[in-house]
Design a protein around this motif. Structure first.
Motif, PDB file in Angstrom:
ATOM      1  N   SER A 123       1.173  -1.401   0.233  1.00 28.17           N
ATOM      2  CA  SER A 123      -0.170   0.057  -0.010  1.00 28.17           C
ATOM      3  C   SER A 123       0.741   1.378  -0.245  1.00 28.17           C
ATOM      4  CB  SER A 123      -0.731   0.197   1.164  1.00 28.17           C
ATOM      5  OG  SER A 123      -2.186   0.934   0.799  1.00 28.17           O
ATOM      6  N   ALA A 124      -0.137   2.307   0.134  1.00 27.37           N
ATOM      7  CA  ALA A 124       1.399   4.004  -0.274  1.00 27.37           C
ATOM      8  C   ALA A 124      -0.293   4.827   0.464  1.00 27.37           C
ATOM      9  CB  ALA A 124       1.326   3.712  -1.126  1.00 27.37           C
ATOM     10  N   ARG A 125       0.305   5.884   0.376  1.00 25.26           N
ATOM     11  CA  ARG A 125       0.174   6.900   1.493  1.00 25.26           C
ATOM     12  C   ARG A 125      -1.367   7.524   0.374  1.00 25.26           C
ATOM     13  NH1 ARG A 125       1.582  11.991  -1.568  1.00 25.26           N
ATOM     14  NH2 ARG A 125       2.981  12.274  -2.530  1.00 25.26           N
ATOM     15  N   GLY A 126      -1.841   7.325  -1.188  1.00 23.85           N
ATOM     16  CA  GLY A 126      -2.222   8.121  -1.926  1.00 23.85           C
ATOM     17  C   GLY A 126      -2.718   7.043  -2.885  1.00 23.85           C
ATOM     18  N   PHE A 127      -3.247   6.726  -4.098  1.00 23.35           N
ATOM     19  CA  PHE A 127      -4.090   6.402  -5.230  1.00 23.35           C
ATOM     20  C   PHE A 127      -3.055   7.442  -5.945  1.00 23.35           C
ATOM     21  CE2 PHE A 127      -7.510   5.767  -2.684  1.00 23.35           C
ATOM     22  CZ  PHE A 127      -7.553   4.111  -2.975  1.00 23.35           C
ATOM     23  N   GLY A 128      -2.286   6.884  -7.117  1.00 23.04           N
ATOM     24  CA  GLY A 128      -1.328   6.891  -7.495  1.00 23.04           C
ATOM     25  C   GLY A 128       0.471   7.158  -7.680  1.00 23.04           C
ATOM     26  N   PHE A 129       0.827   7.026  -8.350  1.00 24.45           N
ATOM     27  CA  PHE A 129       2.834   6.625  -8.079  1.00 24.45           C
ATOM     28  C   PHE A 129       3.495   7.975  -8.041  1.00 24.45           C
ATOM     29  CE2 PHE A 129       6.511   4.360 -10.594  1.00 24.45           C
ATOM     30  CZ  PHE A 129       6.044   3.138  -9.518  1.00 24.45           C
ATOM     31  N   GLU A 130       4.730   7.498  -7.649  1.00 24.40           N
ATOM     32  CA  GLU A 130       5.546   9.084  -7.537  1.00 24.40           C
ATOM     33  C   GLU A 130       5.647   9.438  -9.543  1.00 24.40           C
ATOM     34  OE1 GLU A 130       9.111   5.774  -5.962  1.00 24.40           O
ATOM     35  OE2 GLU A 130       9.864   5.541  -8.387  1.00 24.40           O
ATOM     36  N   ARG A 131       5.683   8.850 -10.598  1.00 23.66           N
ATOM     37  CA  ARG A 131       5.618   9.699 -11.452  1.00 23.66           C
ATOM     38  C   ARG A 131       4.540   9.226 -12.365  1.00 23.66           C
ATOM     39  NH1 ARG A 131      11.119   6.985 -14.805  1.00 23.66           N
ATOM     40  NH2 ARG A 131       9.782   8.246 -16.319  1.00 23.66           N
ATOM     41  N   ASP A 132       4.516  10.321 -13.580  1.00 23.94           N
ATOM     42  CA  ASP A 132       3.922   9.073 -14.322  1.00 23.94           C
ATOM     43  C   ASP A 132       4.344   8.034 -15.115  1.00 23.94           C
ATOM     44  OD1 ASP A 132       2.170  11.862 -13.625  1.00 23.94           O
ATOM     45  OD2 ASP A 132       2.574  12.685 -15.814  1.00 23.94           O
ATOM     46  N   THR A 133       2.851   7.867 -15.637  1.00 25.07           N
ATOM     47  CA  THR A 133       3.575   5.940 -15.648  1.00 25.07           C
ATOM     48  C   THR A 133       3.198   5.815 -17.327  1.00 25.07           C
ATOM     49  OG1 THR A 133       2.348   5.027 -14.691  1.00 25.07           O
ATOM     50  CG2 THR A 133       3.978   4.674 -14.320  1.00 25.07           C
ATOM     51  N   LEU A 134       3.304   4.836 -17.586  1.00 32.24           N
ATOM     52  CA  LEU A 134       2.818   4.510 -19.977  1.00 32.24           C
ATOM     53  C   LEU A 134       1.825   2.944 -19.641  1.00 32.24           C
ATOM     54  CD1 LEU A 134       5.674   5.039 -21.717  1.00 32.24           C
ATOM     55  CD2 LEU A 134       3.980   6.346 -21.509  1.00 32.24           C
TER      56      LEU A 134
END
Length: 299
Positions: A123-134
């Motif tokens: 899990s993580a602190r929110g929905f998303g990621f540390e950078r944009d992906t493809l």
């Protein structure tokens, strides 16, 4: 399926250039290049090296460094089996060659469910990621977001619909119907989506040719489109692509549970996102499938 990569498939100058670039990257010259299955976006080649190793070389117009980052993240943050990255630049990616095939039986489906259930527990602190992906060639914006419904609405469904509309791939009528869905996502009365207990790390592109298996086990998950999500979106993609059958969902339900309403309705809400991606990239039958999915949802 594998074909010899030679002048019949690609001009000799391009083949020689790839051999040179592989040599520069790993310090050993290729003795043979063999085209691998897949490569819907770009080309994928097995390179047998003079020192006895084999690597996978990917070339294409999409920034391949993004894929390398996602593979590295999955390797460092989870136990998901992914190939090791040997070299990464925007136009050349060299990976560990993993032997396996894409004919997945029930045992593989169960093993895949175990792997993905464990991944989704990260899990993580929110929905998303540390950078944009493809996903394929399509950018996935990943700003950290508290609400899953908001994230899916704005950074998946609306984002890709806008890109597809600007490209001319998405008919205006379907664009309006997609926006109607997006506008209703936060309306509890519509029962389209629900907030999960916590974000879960997903692979993001689990379908038949992105999984290599052998002897009843998964050997590697390939070509991720990684971020933290409601893991249901991963299950919906596996369902849409028919990558694994009932054994997968039974095992996953044992491991993490599948909430009521997923199969009846929510899987179709999540199906909209990859369908619009495929309309953008490939058009054709995906336009009709998108329309049918909207109709099934009542839009």
């Amino acid at each position: 399926m594998r074909d010899r990569f030679d002048a019949d498939d690609c001009n000799s100058a391009a083949s020689s250039d790839l051999e040179r670039r592989i040599t520069d990257a790993v310090g050993t010259a290729p003795t043979a290049l063999t085209r691998l299955e897949g490569g819907m976006i770009g080309s994928v080649v097995r390179a047998d090296l003079a020192d006895g190793r084999a690597v996978v070389a990917k070339v294409g117009e999409t920034p391949l460094e993004v894929e390398a980052h996602m593979l590295g993240y999955l390797s460092a943050r989870s136990a998901l089996p992914v190939p090791e990255v040997y070299h990464a630049s925007d136009d050349l990616l060299l990976l560990e060659y993993v032997d396996g095939d894409t004919a997945h039986d029930g045992a593989v489906a169960v093993d895949a469910a175990d792997h993905l259930a464990a991944l989704h527990d990260r899990s993580a602190r929110g929905f998303g990621f540390e950078r944009d992906t493809l996903t394929g060639p399509v950018r996935q914006p990943n700003p950290w977001t508290e609400s899953w419904v908001e994230f899916y609405r704005d950074h998946r469904l609306r984002h890709v619909a806008r890109v597809a509309n600007e490209d001319g791939a998405l008919p205006d009528e379907l664009g309006r119907r997609l926006e109607a869905v997006a506008a209703d996502l936060a309306d509890d009365a519509q029962e389209l989506l629900a907030e999960p207990d916590a974000p879960g790390l997903i692979h993001g592109d689990v379908w038949t040719t992105n999984v290599l298996s052998s002897d009843g086990e998964v050997r590697a998950f390939l070509d991720p489109a990684t971020y933290y999500a409601n893991p249901e979106i991963e299950l919906a993609y596996v369902d849409w692509t028919a990558t694994f059958g009932e054994a997968f969902f039974d095992r996953y339900d044992e491991r993490r549970g599948i909430a009521d309403g997923f199969f009846e309705r929510r899987r179709y809400v999540y199906r909209l996102y990859p369908l619009v991606v495929h309309v953008l990239c490939f058009g054709g039958r995906y336009v009709g499938e998108l329309e049918a999915t909207l109709e099934r949802l009542g839009y």
